[in-house]
Design a protein around this motif. Structure first.
Motif, PDB file in Angstrom:
ATOM      1  N   ARG A 174      -2.561  12.869  11.190  1.00 29.14           N
ATOM      2  CA  ARG A 174      -3.496  13.850  12.175  1.00 29.14           C
ATOM      3  C   ARG A 174      -4.451  13.996  10.919  1.00 29.14           C
ATOM      4  O   ARG A 174      -5.674  14.224  11.456  1.00 29.14           O
ATOM      5  N   ARG A 175      -4.373  13.927   9.847  1.00 24.94           N
ATOM      6  CA  ARG A 175      -5.492  14.423   8.695  1.00 24.94           C
ATOM      7  C   ARG A 175      -5.519  13.148   7.812  1.00 24.94           C
ATOM      8  O   ARG A 175      -4.593  12.843   7.173  1.00 24.94           O
ATOM      9  N   ALA A 176      -6.951  12.777   7.686  1.00 24.23           N
ATOM     10  CA  ALA A 176      -6.855  11.620   6.746  1.00 24.23           C
ATOM     11  C   ALA A 176      -6.993  12.085   5.260  1.00 24.23           C
ATOM     12  O   ALA A 176      -7.382  13.379   5.154  1.00 24.23           O
ATOM     13  N   ARG A 177      -6.283  11.360   4.390  1.00 20.22           N
ATOM     14  CA  ARG A 177      -6.382  11.717   3.093  1.00 20.22           C
ATOM     15  C   ARG A 177      -7.470  11.532   2.209  1.00 20.22           C
ATOM     16  O   ARG A 177      -7.977  12.169   1.441  1.00 20.22           O
ATOM     17  N   TYR A 178      -8.219  10.402   2.656  1.00 22.31           N
ATOM     18  CA  TYR A 178      -9.460  10.137   2.145  1.00 22.31           C
ATOM     19  C   TYR A 178     -10.720  10.209   2.956  1.00 22.31           C
ATOM     20  O   TYR A 178     -10.707  10.346   3.968  1.00 22.31           O
ATOM     21  N   ARG A 179     -11.953  10.033   2.419  1.00 20.35           N
ATOM     22  CA  ARG A 179     -13.195  10.071   2.971  1.00 20.35           C
ATOM     23  C   ARG A 179     -13.786   8.988   3.108  1.00 20.35           C
ATOM     24  O   ARG A 179     -13.772   8.115   2.250  1.00 20.35           O
ATOM     25  N   GLY A 180     -14.477   8.683   4.342  1.00 22.92           N
ATOM     26  CA  GLY A 180     -15.135   7.405   4.542  1.00 22.92           C
ATOM     27  C   GLY A 180     -14.347   6.387   5.467  1.00 22.92           C
ATOM     28  O   GLY A 180     -13.086   6.519   5.574  1.00 22.92           O
ATOM     29  N   ILE A 181     -15.087   5.845   6.405  1.00 24.04           N
ATOM     30  CA  ILE A 181     -14.398   4.776   7.420  1.00 24.04           C
ATOM     31  C   ILE A 181     -13.587   3.891   6.993  1.00 24.04           C
ATOM     32  O   ILE A 181     -12.643   3.605   7.174  1.00 24.04           O
ATOM     33  N   LYS A 182     -14.075   3.231   5.922  1.00 24.80           N
ATOM     34  CA  LYS A 182     -13.164   2.144   5.172  1.00 24.80           C
ATOM     35  C   LYS A 182     -11.804   2.580   4.632  1.00 24.80           C
ATOM     36  O   LYS A 182     -10.749   1.934   4.955  1.00 24.80           O
ATOM     37  N   LYS A 183     -11.916   3.572   3.987  1.00 24.16           N
ATOM     38  CA  LYS A 183     -10.633   4.211   3.273  1.00 24.16           C
ATOM     39  C   LYS A 183      -9.731   4.599   4.559  1.00 24.16           C
ATOM     40  O   LYS A 183      -8.636   4.378   4.361  1.00 24.16           O
ATOM     41  N   VAL A 184     -10.254   5.479   5.464  1.00 26.05           N
ATOM     42  CA  VAL A 184      -9.448   5.806   6.490  1.00 26.05           C
ATOM     43  C   VAL A 184      -8.713   4.700   7.413  1.00 26.05           C
ATOM     44  O   VAL A 184      -7.841   4.734   7.891  1.00 26.05           O
ATOM     45  N   HIS A 185      -9.769   3.723   7.601  1.00 23.77           N
ATOM     46  CA  HIS A 185      -9.302   2.362   8.441  1.00 23.77           C
ATOM     47  C   HIS A 185      -8.120   1.912   7.587  1.00 23.77           C
ATOM     48  O   HIS A 185      -7.103   1.559   8.060  1.00 23.77           O
ATOM     49  N   LEU A 186      -8.333   1.878   6.456  1.00 24.19           N
ATOM     50  CA  LEU A 186      -7.115   1.132   5.391  1.00 24.19           C
ATOM     51  C   LEU A 186      -5.861   1.980   5.459  1.00 24.19           C
ATOM     52  O   LEU A 186      -4.823   1.617   5.451  1.00 24.19           O
ATOM     53  N   GLU A 187      -6.092   3.367   5.356  1.00 24.62           N
ATOM     54  CA  GLU A 187      -4.884   4.217   5.291  1.00 24.62           C
ATOM     55  C   GLU A 187      -3.944   4.153   7.151  1.00 24.62           C
ATOM     56  O   GLU A 187      -2.845   4.125   7.074  1.00 24.62           O
ATOM     57  N   HIS A 188      -4.928   3.801   8.047  1.00 27.47           N
ATOM     58  CA  HIS A 188      -4.269   3.569   9.286  1.00 27.47           C
ATOM     59  C   HIS A 188      -3.616   2.262   9.453  1.00 27.47           C
ATOM     60  O   HIS A 188      -2.606   2.130  10.079  1.00 27.47           O
ATOM     61  N   ILE A 189      -4.048   1.356   8.854  1.00 30.79           N
ATOM     62  CA  ILE A 189      -3.387  -0.235   8.677  1.00 30.79           C
ATOM     63  C   ILE A 189      -2.079   0.062   8.018  1.00 30.79           C
ATOM     64  O   ILE A 189      -1.143  -0.385   8.343  1.00 30.79           O
ATOM     65  N   VAL A 190      -2.134   0.940   6.743  1.00 26.50           N
ATOM     66  CA  VAL A 190      -0.879   1.083   6.000  1.00 26.50           C
ATOM     67  C   VAL A 190       0.104   1.726   6.761  1.00 26.50           C
ATOM     68  O   VAL A 190       1.200   1.346   6.692  1.00 26.50           O
TER      69      VAL A 190
END
Length: 98
Positions: A46-62
């Motif tokens: 629900r909440r992203a740990r990081y800022r930035g589209i690339k970091k959030v995208h990586l978080e979703h992949i993980v």
């Protein structure tokens, strides 16, 4: 008073829900919603740990990899995934009777 077409809409919707085509389409939606719920519950998406589209995208992949590994582990061990929530009181009941 609503127009007649709006008043008859719930009955038409219920009639449509009785069709096999609707059940097939709803089964797909139900599976997708269950996957999203599991990802949110297990990984906290629900909440992203990081800022930035690339970091959030990586978080979703993980997070997706984590959910897939949890499902693979449950399938390999023959254990069904936890499908319903158990309240704290219900979890205490077996401990109280033992």
């Amino acid at each position: 008073m609503h127009p007649r077409a709006i008043q008859e809409t719930p009955d038409a919707a219920r009639a449509e829900q009785a069709t096999p085509a609707w059940h097939d389409q709803y089964a797909i939606r139900c599976g997708i919603e269950a996957t999203i719920h599991q990802a949110v519950t297990v990984t906290g998406l629900r909440r992203a740990r990081y800022r930035g589209i690339k970091k959030v995208h990586l978080e979703h992949i993980v997070a997706a990899i984590a959910v897939n590994l949890i499902r693979l582990d449950a399938w390999w061990n023959g254990q069904p995934l936890e499908r319903k929530r158990t309240s704290h009181l219900a979890r205490l009941e077996p401990a109280l009777t033992a």
